[in-house]
Design a protein around this motif. Structure first.
Motif, PDB file in Angstrom:
ATOM      1  N   ARG A 129       0.870  -1.167   0.000  1.00  0.00           N
ATOM      2  CA  ARG A 129       0.000   0.000   0.000  1.00  0.00           C
ATOM      3  C   ARG A 129       0.910   1.222   0.000  1.00  0.00           C
ATOM      4  NH1 ARG A 129      -0.981   4.573   3.690  1.00  0.00           N
ATOM      5  NH2 ARG A 129      -2.933   5.469   2.938  1.00  0.00           N
ATOM      6  N   ALA A 130       0.845   2.013  -1.072  1.00  0.00           N
ATOM      7  CA  ALA A 130       1.804   3.097  -1.262  1.00  0.00           C
ATOM      8  C   ALA A 130       1.069   4.416  -1.512  1.00  0.00           C
ATOM      9  CB  ALA A 130       2.732   2.796  -2.437  1.00  0.00           C
ATOM     10  N   ALA A 131       1.064   5.279  -0.499  1.00  0.00           N
ATOM     11  CA  ALA A 131       0.522   6.622  -0.715  1.00  0.00           C
ATOM     12  C   ALA A 131       1.350   7.320  -1.783  1.00  0.00           C
ATOM     13  CB  ALA A 131       0.538   7.416   0.582  1.00  0.00           C
ATOM     14  N   THR A 132       2.674   7.177  -1.688  1.00  0.00           N
ATOM     15  CA  THR A 132       3.602   7.629  -2.723  1.00  0.00           C
ATOM     16  C   THR A 132       4.678   6.560  -2.897  1.00  0.00           C
ATOM     17  OG1 THR A 132       4.972   8.816  -1.111  1.00  0.00           O
ATOM     18  CG2 THR A 132       3.248  10.085  -2.244  1.00  0.00           C
ATOM     19  N   ILE A 133       5.198   6.461  -4.108  1.00  0.00           N
ATOM     20  CA  ILE A 133       6.246   5.488  -4.399  1.00  0.00           C
ATOM     21  C   ILE A 133       7.510   6.244  -4.788  1.00  0.00           C
ATOM     22  CG2 ILE A 133       6.860   3.432  -5.731  1.00  0.00           C
ATOM     23  CD1 ILE A 133       3.917   3.258  -6.588  1.00  0.00           C
ATOM     24  N   THR A 134       8.587   5.991  -4.084  1.00  0.00           N
ATOM     25  CA  THR A 134       9.869   6.573  -4.487  1.00  0.00           C
ATOM     26  C   THR A 134      10.606   5.561  -5.361  1.00  0.00           C
ATOM     27  OG1 THR A 134      11.145   5.704  -2.616  1.00  0.00           O
ATOM     28  CG2 THR A 134       9.977   7.809  -2.280  1.00  0.00           C
ATOM     29  N   ARG A 135      11.494   6.077  -6.183  1.00  0.00           N
ATOM     30  CA  ARG A 135      12.259   5.175  -7.054  1.00  0.00           C
ATOM     31  C   ARG A 135      13.120   4.229  -6.222  1.00  0.00           C
ATOM     32  NH1 ARG A 135      15.016   6.229 -12.873  1.00  0.00           N
ATOM     33  NH2 ARG A 135      16.294   4.339 -12.951  1.00  0.00           N
ATOM     34  N   ALA A 136      13.695   4.729  -5.136  1.00  0.00           N
ATOM     35  CA  ALA A 136      14.550   3.888  -4.299  1.00  0.00           C
ATOM     36  C   ALA A 136      13.764   2.718  -3.714  1.00  0.00           C
ATOM     37  CB  ALA A 136      15.176   4.722  -3.191  1.00  0.00           C
ATOM     38  N   ASP A 137      12.540   2.993  -3.218  1.00  0.00           N
ATOM     39  CA  ASP A 137      11.714   1.923  -2.660  1.00  0.00           C
ATOM     40  C   ASP A 137      11.328   0.919  -3.745  1.00  0.00           C
ATOM     41  OD1 ASP A 137      11.839   3.121  -0.190  1.00  0.00           O
ATOM     42  OD2 ASP A 137       9.891   4.126  -0.369  1.00  0.00           O
ATOM     43  N   PHE A 138      10.981   1.427  -4.923  1.00  0.00           N
ATOM     44  CA  PHE A 138      10.568   0.544  -6.013  1.00  0.00           C
ATOM     45  C   PHE A 138      11.722  -0.356  -6.445  1.00  0.00           C
ATOM     46  CE2 PHE A 138       9.811  -0.561 -10.454  1.00  0.00           C
ATOM     47  CZ  PHE A 138       8.520  -1.084 -10.372  1.00  0.00           C
ATOM     48  N   GLU A 139      12.906   0.209  -6.534  1.00  0.00           N
ATOM     49  CA  GLU A 139      14.064  -0.587  -6.945  1.00  0.00           C
ATOM     50  C   GLU A 139      14.409  -1.633  -5.888  1.00  0.00           C
ATOM     51  OE1 GLU A 139      17.027   2.353  -7.801  1.00  0.00           O
ATOM     52  OE2 GLU A 139      16.376   2.586  -9.892  1.00  0.00           O
TER      53      GLU A 139
ATOM     54  N   GLY B 191       5.564  -8.521  12.703  1.00  0.00           N
ATOM     55  CA  GLY B 191       6.098  -7.745  11.594  1.00  0.00           C
ATOM     56  C   GLY B 191       7.381  -7.047  11.980  1.00  0.00           C
ATOM     57  N   LYS B 192       7.770  -6.119  11.157  1.00  0.00           N
ATOM     58  CA  LYS B 192       9.058  -5.437  11.330  1.00  0.00           C
ATOM     59  C   LYS B 192       8.872  -3.934  11.223  1.00  0.00           C
ATOM     60  CE  LYS B 192      13.685  -5.309  11.339  1.00  0.00           C
ATOM     61  NZ  LYS B 192      14.526  -5.771  12.449  1.00  0.00           N
ATOM     62  N   LEU B 193       9.432  -3.204  12.179  1.00  0.00           N
ATOM     63  CA  LEU B 193       9.481  -1.750  12.125  1.00  0.00           C
ATOM     64  C   LEU B 193      10.875  -1.375  11.626  1.00  0.00           C
ATOM     65  CD1 LEU B 193       8.137   0.990  12.767  1.00  0.00           C
ATOM     66  CD2 LEU B 193       9.109   0.805  15.066  1.00  0.00           C
ATOM     67  N   LEU B 194      10.946  -0.857  10.399  1.00  0.00           N
ATOM     68  CA  LEU B 194      12.245  -0.542   9.811  1.00  0.00           C
ATOM     69  C   LEU B 194      12.844   0.691  10.473  1.00  0.00           C
ATOM     70  CD1 LEU B 194      11.477  -1.010   5.984  1.00  0.00           C
ATOM     71  CD2 LEU B 194      12.274  -2.714   7.638  1.00  0.00           C
ATOM     72  N   ARG B 195      14.064   0.551  10.939  1.00  0.00           N
ATOM     73  CA  ARG B 195      14.777   1.717  11.473  1.00  0.00           C
ATOM     74  C   ARG B 195      15.308   2.572  10.348  1.00  0.00           C
ATOM     75  NH1 ARG B 195      18.844  -1.738  15.008  1.00  0.00           N
ATOM     76  NH2 ARG B 195      18.727  -2.844  13.011  1.00  0.00           N
ATOM     77  N   ASP B 196      15.555   1.924   9.210  1.00  0.00           N
ATOM     78  CA  ASP B 196      16.097   2.619   8.046  1.00  0.00           C
ATOM     79  C   ASP B 196      15.625   1.865   6.798  1.00  0.00           C
ATOM     80  OD1 ASP B 196      18.508   3.009   5.928  1.00  0.00           O
ATOM     81  OD2 ASP B 196      18.386   4.750   7.261  1.00  0.00           O
ATOM     82  N   LYS B 197      15.415   2.587   5.707  1.00  0.00           N
ATOM     83  CA  LYS B 197      14.946   1.949   4.480  1.00  0.00           C
ATOM     84  C   LYS B 197      15.945   0.916   3.949  1.00  0.00           C
ATOM     85  CE  LYS B 197      11.028   4.195   3.406  1.00  0.00           C
ATOM     86  NZ  LYS B 197      11.017   5.139   2.286  1.00  0.00           N
ATOM     87  N   SER B 198      17.201   1.021   4.383  1.00  0.00           N
ATOM     88  CA  SER B 198      18.195   0.057   3.924  1.00  0.00           C
ATOM     89  C   SER B 198      17.880  -1.362   4.409  1.00  0.00           C
ATOM     90  CB  SER B 198      19.591   0.474   4.395  1.00  0.00           C
ATOM     91  OG  SER B 198      19.654   0.476   5.821  1.00  0.00           O
ATOM     92  N   GLU B 199      16.996  -1.471   5.423  1.00  0.00           N
ATOM     93  CA  GLU B 199      16.615  -2.784   5.950  1.00  0.00           C
ATOM     94  C   GLU B 199      15.509  -3.445   5.140  1.00  0.00           C
ATOM     95  OE1 GLU B 199      17.464  -2.009  10.714  1.00  0.00           O
ATOM     96  OE2 GLU B 199      15.431  -1.766   9.922  1.00  0.00           O
ATOM     97  N   LEU B 200      14.952  -2.731   4.170  1.00  0.00           N
ATOM     98  CA  LEU B 200      13.774  -3.225   3.454  1.00  0.00           C
ATOM     99  C   LEU B 200      14.052  -4.526   2.709  1.00  0.00           C
ATOM    100  CD1 LEU B 200      10.904  -3.016   2.437  1.00  0.00           C
ATOM    101  CD2 LEU B 200      11.679  -1.379   0.708  1.00  0.00           C
ATOM    102  N   VAL B 201      15.130  -4.571   1.951  1.00  0.00           N
ATOM    103  CA  VAL B 201      15.419  -5.765   1.153  1.00  0.00           C
ATOM    104  C   VAL B 201      15.601  -6.986   2.055  1.00  0.00           C
ATOM    105  CG1 VAL B 201      17.083  -6.860  -0.398  1.00  0.00           C
ATOM    106  CG2 VAL B 201      16.392  -4.483  -0.787  1.00  0.00           C
ATOM    107  N   GLY B 202      16.406  -6.852   3.093  1.00  0.00           N
ATOM    108  CA  GLY B 202      16.648  -7.970   4.003  1.00  0.00           C
ATOM    109  C   GLY B 202      15.376  -8.433   4.690  1.00  0.00           C
ATOM    110  N   THR B 203      14.515  -7.481   5.075  1.00  0.00           N
ATOM    111  CA  THR B 203      13.271  -7.839   5.758  1.00  0.00           C
ATOM    112  C   THR B 203      12.321  -8.576   4.827  1.00  0.00           C
ATOM    113  OG1 THR B 203      13.494  -5.903   7.215  1.00  0.00           O
ATOM    114  CG2 THR B 203      11.320  -6.916   7.059  1.00  0.00           C
ATOM    115  N   LEU B 204      12.182  -8.095   3.600  1.00  0.00           N
ATOM    116  CA  LEU B 204      11.325  -8.782   2.630  1.00  0.00           C
ATOM    117  C   LEU B 204      11.855 -10.190   2.355  1.00  0.00           C
ATOM    118  CD1 LEU B 204      10.361  -6.071  -0.021  1.00  0.00           C
ATOM    119  CD2 LEU B 204       8.787  -7.426   1.371  1.00  0.00           C
TER     120      LEU B 204
END
Length: 492
Positions: A311-321, A434-447
């Motif tokens: 669910r994305a109110a807005t999508i950034t390129r970094a998140d999409f990549e 679930g997971k509360l990301l401290r930083d977006k850099s954790e997104l790939v590992g969490t997924l």
């Protein structure tokens, strides 16, 4: 105990309200065997459809416009073209979503069909010299309910509210605002505007409501006006839903009813803090979750394909990549992206990436490219029903916005779906469900963790089972009873 709910449905004349606090409250109270009356101050010609769609037909309804228009009909009634009078030589041209009426080669009328089923007539626009001259709104009980008249520039001149027999019950001059009417319950025939007439009609109705029965009003500009004008004798509770009040809070201009109300409720801890910063009345403000969670079996378990619901109110390129890089290593994972944002630029990125995607035999061909592209599905904001269907088949709920969606989070608890957020909410216990990301850099590992390792499922299921109890119908009803008891004690 009788509970009286006044929704804020003014924006839903022709559509249905989703994710609405008044609807959720009505469903909850009815499920607990309570008598509910919906007090409706909005013009709602499709009310029967709203009640049916939300399974709240058991609620009694009192409509200010039914009083003003002298309507006693309760049942819905579909209409046919033959129920209207048309010029003798009228020709009917059926289009995808309407019917055009031609008379002597000229555009005479457009008949609008109800969306999305296209099975009922919604309104009729009359045309004169290629300009719309009148709009006739059709009540779902089978009659023309309101006629709006336009000038040559399509500015509104007048609104006439009709009785079922076609007489003018209320006439609103839209240039001056003055309203004229003849009513049996009042001798006054002229009102400064519709708000004054509605206030008088509501005051008349509240005289018949016992003074010990609760009035729950969806906080809005109209509700604030009515409370301050009428000062109801009944205990009054304001319902602050984030979706309505965020705009007011952003402007530091929260609509308040001061001492005229007994209590207020809001929907999240965050919203509670934001409201408290303006009203500073902690003892008369409480948090009540708007949505109910019930334990359900997640159908996605054991399936060959997994879905990430983003669910994305807005999508950034970094998140999409980041999400795309995870999908590149998981050929059996799909991502469903719910957003109102244009996704043209992301379609381009998907197209470019697909050109190097090989099939199981290491060959890049049109089938392998198409298979990759279909793993990204963009959808517009969905209804309650559709979101629930999607969530039943979801592996992970991803919401990276600063206000994660409450309905989806509740459904994630219902189906034991782990959530990934960047903001702490009442619906997420970090490292439990679930997971509360401290930083977006954790997104790939969490997924990767939630897609590769199923050991988390047992802990997620155990946590969500405990949380279901917190958001169950019975528990939310207890929270409401606590408010009722506090009001009683204060009024003794």
């Amino acid at each position: 105990m009788n509970l009286h709910i006044m929704p804020d449905w003014h924006a839903y004349t022709m559509t249905l309200p989703d994710f609405n606090d008044s609807v959720q409250q009505t469903q909850l109270f009815l499920s607990q065997g309570q008598a509910v009356e919906l007090i409706l101050v909005d013009y709602l010609p499709k009310l029967r459809q709203i009640l049916s769609d939300k399974a709240i037909e058991a609620a009694e309804t009192w409509s200010v416009y039914d009083l003003l228009q002298r309507i006693t009909i309760k049942a819905a009634k579909p209409l046919a073209l033959s129920d209207f009078s048309w010029p003798e030589n009228a020709q009917f041209v059926y289009m995808a979503d309407c019917i055009n009426v031609q008379v002597a080669g000229n555009h005479f009328a457009t008949i609008g069909l109800e969306q999305p089923a296209l099975t009922r007539f919604e309104k009729i626009d009359l045309w004169t010299d290629n300009a719309r001259s009148q709009e006739l709104l059709i009540d779902d009980r089978g009659f023309i309910s309101r006629v709006t008249t336009f000038d040559d520039d399509e500015a509104i001149l007048r609104r006439d509210y009709l009785t079922p027999s076609g007489d003018i019950a209320v006439q609103e001059d839209c240039t001056t605002g003055i309203v004229t009417t003849q009513q049996l319950w009042t001798t006054q025939t002229t009102f400064v505007n519709m708000a004054e007439l509605i206030t008088a009609a509501l005051a008349y109705h509240l005289q018949s409501v016992p003074e010990n029965e609760y009035l729950i009003m969806a906080q809005s500009q109209m509700a604030t006006f009515l409370v301050n004008e009428l000062a109801p004798k009944q205990p009054t509770i304001l319902s602050y839903q984030a979706e309505r009040t965020n705009e007011q809070l952003a402007k530091n201009n929260l609509l308040q009813a001061s001492s005229m109300t007994d209590f207020s409720v809001t929907d999240t801890t965050e919203q509670y803090g934001r409201i408290m910063a303006q009203i500073d009345q902690e003892e008369t403000l409480a948090i009540i979750p708007p949505y109910v969670a019930t334990q359900q079996v997640k159908r996605s378990t054991g399936r060959p394909f997994s879905t990430v619901y983003w669910r994305a109110a807005t999508i950034t390129r970094a998140d999409f990549e980041a999400v795309s890089s995870v999908l590149a290593n998981h050929p059996n994972v799909f991502v469903l992206i719910e957003t109102s944002q244009s996704h043209a630029s992301f379609d381009t990125l998907i197209e470019i990436a697909s050109q190097t995607v090989a099939n199981a035999h290491g060959i890049v061909d049109s089938d392998s490219q198409m298979a990759y592209k279909t793993r990204f599905q963009f959808v517009t904001p969905q209804s309650e029903v559709q979101r629930t269907r999607y969530m039943a088949n979801t592996r992970v709920l991803l919401d990276l916005s600063d206000r994660p969606d409450q309905f989806l989070q509740t459904k994630a608890i219902t189906y034991g779906v782990p959530q990934i957020n960047v903001i702490k909410t009442d619906y997420l216990i970090p490292n439990k469900n679930g997971k509360l990301l401290r930083d977006k850099s954790e997104l790939v590992g969490t997924l990767n963790f939630y897609l590769d390792d199923e050991h988390y499922l047992e802990e997620t299921q155990e946590t969500t089972h405990q949380m279901v109890a917190e958001y169950s119908e019975d528990m939310i009803w207890i929270k409401w009873q606590q408010i009722f008891n506090k009001i009683k004690q204060r009024r003794i």
